[in-house]
Design an enzyme around this catalytic site. Sequence first.
Site, PDB file in Angstrom:
ATOM      1  N   TRP A 177       0.864  -1.188   0.000  1.00 17.50           N
ATOM      2  CA  TRP A 177       0.000   0.000   0.000  1.00 17.50           C
ATOM      3  C   TRP A 177       0.902   1.239   0.000  1.00 17.50           C
ATOM      4  O   TRP A 177       1.840   1.320   0.795  1.00 17.50           O
ATOM      5  CB  TRP A 177      -0.894  -0.042   1.247  1.00 17.50           C
ATOM      6  CG  TRP A 177      -1.816   1.129   1.391  1.00 17.50           C
ATOM      7  CD1 TRP A 177      -2.638   1.662   0.439  1.00 17.50           C
ATOM      8  CD2 TRP A 177      -2.015   1.906   2.590  1.00 17.50           C
ATOM      9  NE1 TRP A 177      -3.349   2.719   0.966  1.00 17.50           N
ATOM     10  CE2 TRP A 177      -2.983   2.885   2.272  1.00 17.50           C
ATOM     11  CE3 TRP A 177      -1.490   1.863   3.878  1.00 17.50           C
ATOM     12  CZ2 TRP A 177      -3.430   3.820   3.215  1.00 17.50           C
ATOM     13  CZ3 TRP A 177      -1.930   2.787   4.812  1.00 17.50           C
ATOM     14  CH2 TRP A 177      -2.890   3.753   4.486  1.00 17.50           C
ATOM     15  N   ASP A 258      -0.784  -5.360   9.473  1.00 18.22           N
ATOM     16  CA  ASP A 258      -1.754  -4.370   9.035  1.00 18.22           C
ATOM     17  C   ASP A 258      -3.008  -5.143   8.654  1.00 18.22           C
ATOM     18  O   ASP A 258      -3.011  -5.908   7.690  1.00 18.22           O
ATOM     19  CB  ASP A 258      -1.196  -3.600   7.826  1.00 18.22           C
ATOM     20  CG  ASP A 258      -2.155  -2.524   7.345  1.00 18.22           C
ATOM     21  OD1 ASP A 258      -3.302  -2.474   7.837  1.00 18.22           O
ATOM     22  OD2 ASP A 258      -1.769  -1.732   6.466  1.00 18.22           O
ATOM     23  N   LYS A 294     -13.235  -0.609   5.962  1.00 18.18           N
ATOM     24  CA  LYS A 294     -13.831  -1.449   4.913  1.00 18.18           C
ATOM     25  C   LYS A 294     -14.856  -2.411   5.490  1.00 18.18           C
ATOM     26  O   LYS A 294     -15.962  -2.540   4.979  1.00 18.18           O
ATOM     27  CB  LYS A 294     -12.756  -2.269   4.192  1.00 18.18           C
ATOM     28  CG  LYS A 294     -11.409  -1.620   4.109  1.00 18.18           C
ATOM     29  CD  LYS A 294     -11.298  -0.645   2.977  1.00 18.18           C
ATOM     30  CE  LYS A 294     -10.012   0.136   3.139  1.00 18.18           C
ATOM     31  NZ  LYS A 294      -9.507   0.716   1.959  1.00 18.18           N
TER      32      LYS A 294
HETATM   33  N1  KET Z   1      -3.717  -0.586   5.260  1.00 24.81           N
HETATM   34  C1  KET Z   1      -3.959  -0.993   4.009  1.00 24.81           C
HETATM   35  C2  KET Z   1      -3.274  -2.215   3.513  1.00 24.81           C
HETATM   36  C3  KET Z   1      -4.858  -0.273   3.215  1.00 24.81           C
HETATM   37  O1  KET Z   1      -5.081  -0.707   2.001  1.00 24.81           O
HETATM   38  C4  KET Z   1      -5.481   0.887   3.727  1.00 24.81           C
HETATM   39  C5  KET Z   1      -6.374   1.680   2.878  1.00 24.81           C
HETATM   40  C6  KET Z   1      -5.202   1.241   5.060  1.00 24.81           C
HETATM   41  C7  KET Z   1      -4.315   0.486   5.793  1.00 24.81           C
HETATM   42  C8  KET Z   1      -5.778   2.422   5.745  1.00 24.81           C
HETATM   43  O2  KET Z   1      -7.095   2.585   5.738  1.00 24.81           O
HETATM   44  P1  KET Z   1      -7.831   3.529   6.813  1.00 24.81           P
HETATM   45  O3  KET Z   1      -8.873   4.207   6.025  1.00 24.81           O
HETATM   46  O4  KET Z   1      -6.800   4.482   7.387  1.00 24.81           O
HETATM   47  O5  KET Z   1      -8.347   2.616   7.853  1.00 24.81           O
HETATM   48  N2  KET Z   1      -6.401   1.589   1.611  1.00 24.81           N
HETATM   49  C9  KET Z   1      -7.292   2.223   0.656  1.00 24.81           C
HETATM   50  C10 KET Z   1      -7.616   3.644   0.924  1.00 24.81           C
HETATM   51  C11 KET Z   1      -6.445   4.565   1.026  1.00 24.81           C
HETATM   52  O6  KET Z   1      -5.509   4.503   0.240  1.00 24.81           O
HETATM   53  O7  KET Z   1      -6.486   5.409   1.962  1.00 24.81           O
HETATM   54  C12 KET Z   1      -6.760   1.986  -0.761  1.00 24.81           C
HETATM   55  O8  KET Z   1      -5.689   1.381  -0.936  1.00 24.81           O
HETATM   56  O9  KET Z   1      -7.459   2.370  -1.709  1.00 24.81           O
END
Ligand code: KET
Length: 448
Positions: A177, A258, A294
């Site tokens: 990511w 994560d 999610k």
């Molecule tokens: N870890 C991973 C692996 C991840 O894909 C995301 C979010 C997060 C943590 C963090 O999400 P949060 O909203 O802080 O709980 N990924 C998606 C959104 C982004 O980039 O913020 C994405 O990859 O589209």
Amino acid sequence: MRHEFTSSSSPADRRLNALFRHLATASTESRTAVAFCPTSGFHGDSVFSLVVRAPEDPILGVTVAYNKDPSPVKLNLGVGAYRTEEGKPLVLSVVRKAEQMLLNDRSRVKEYLPIVGISDFNKLSAKLIFGADSPAIRENRVTTVQCLSGTGSLRVGAEFMARHYHQKTIYIPQPTWGNHPKIFTLAGLSVKTYRYYDPTTRGLNFQGLLEDLGSAPSGSIVLLHACAHNPTGVDPTLQQWEQIRQLMRSKALLPFFDSAYQGFASGNLDQDAQSIRMFVADGGECFVAQSYAKNMGLYGERVGALSVVCKTADVASRVESQLKLVIRPMFSNPPIHGASIVATILKDSNMFNEWTIELKAMADRIISMREQLFDALRTRGTPGDWSHIIKQIGMFTFTGLNSKQVEFMTREYHIYMTSDGRISMAGLSSKTVPHLADAIHAAVTRMS
Ligand code: KET
């Protein structure tokens, strides 16, 4: 002068150096030379005239570009956010129900939460990820603090490590990511990568992974995606996880999980937590960052938790006291609403069951999108092997399309996705699959 930090530099130095490097590399536009004037400061209209324009975020910037496109057929497959068959964002019914209950409860107030957040939320989050019968929880060896979604949990964990852990190097998978390297660098850790994905097989480069972790200095931190690896959709099998665990424990590598997609990979919350539970079952220590963005659809509510599993209850309580010192100057204490929704759902068995049903429906819809897209490409006779679309798991398909093909699809078909060829399957519907398949077919046949 090049700013380099050594292993003996202080966390503050490392942070400054990291920030310096980050800012130096983030600027894409050339700097304009601005002369300093002793009487009025910098020449020019603004004291900020030296500020260079930063590029858009590689993931969230896709939505910015999508929003500007007037085309009626445009499709946003960039950010990992679930959409319904109608292409609309989804608020789970169980979330609406919990919100109604919270609204009706006149005893609820808006006081500050404790620094670590809502105690019930923390306990229930630990139970959700480690399992109801986890010995680590029973023995009070786990400390959990409420943080600002997955990102905030990763950042708090990383800041803690930069201050209190003897090894400052974190190994992250290649690829990962896009926010991971930034979070860890800015927290003051130094980031290295380990091999993960093999583009030729479109699967796991397990040998490369074992070699790279095998040669990492003892004690290094290793970032692991608990399930539904982003962006590749490729996870180790349980046997492979077991080998990774043995290798890591034998070299005292510290796991930092994560967990952003619990329930989204298989549709089952326990199954998607198995990798983590393996590492906890051996009695060793680990960090886990959990996100409810999610799996409960609480993206904008910013609900997450950081858990640290320690060897003893005493260590856990000392770690917690230091996590409070990280959180207090960062955001003081976390917000109430989102975590109250989660706690309401997790503590009521009926609501919990309702949630698992809705979660399974989301995971199933994504799996069905994989099948539909795969079939659509087969029907079109699109050159290449597309079986990875159905083999990969979680929210994303790592298509293998290159940045020129992605650019073509955006330009000609108004399909928005990240330039590495990742598409969010959760943004697709039966209605939009043909349009995407046409675009991929054209990109592959005309832009190869
Ligand atoms: N870890 C991973 C692996 C991840 O894909 C995301 C979010 C997060 C943590 C963090 O999400 P949060 O909203 O802080 O709980 N990924 C998606 C959104 C982004 O980039 O913020 C994405 O990859 O589209």
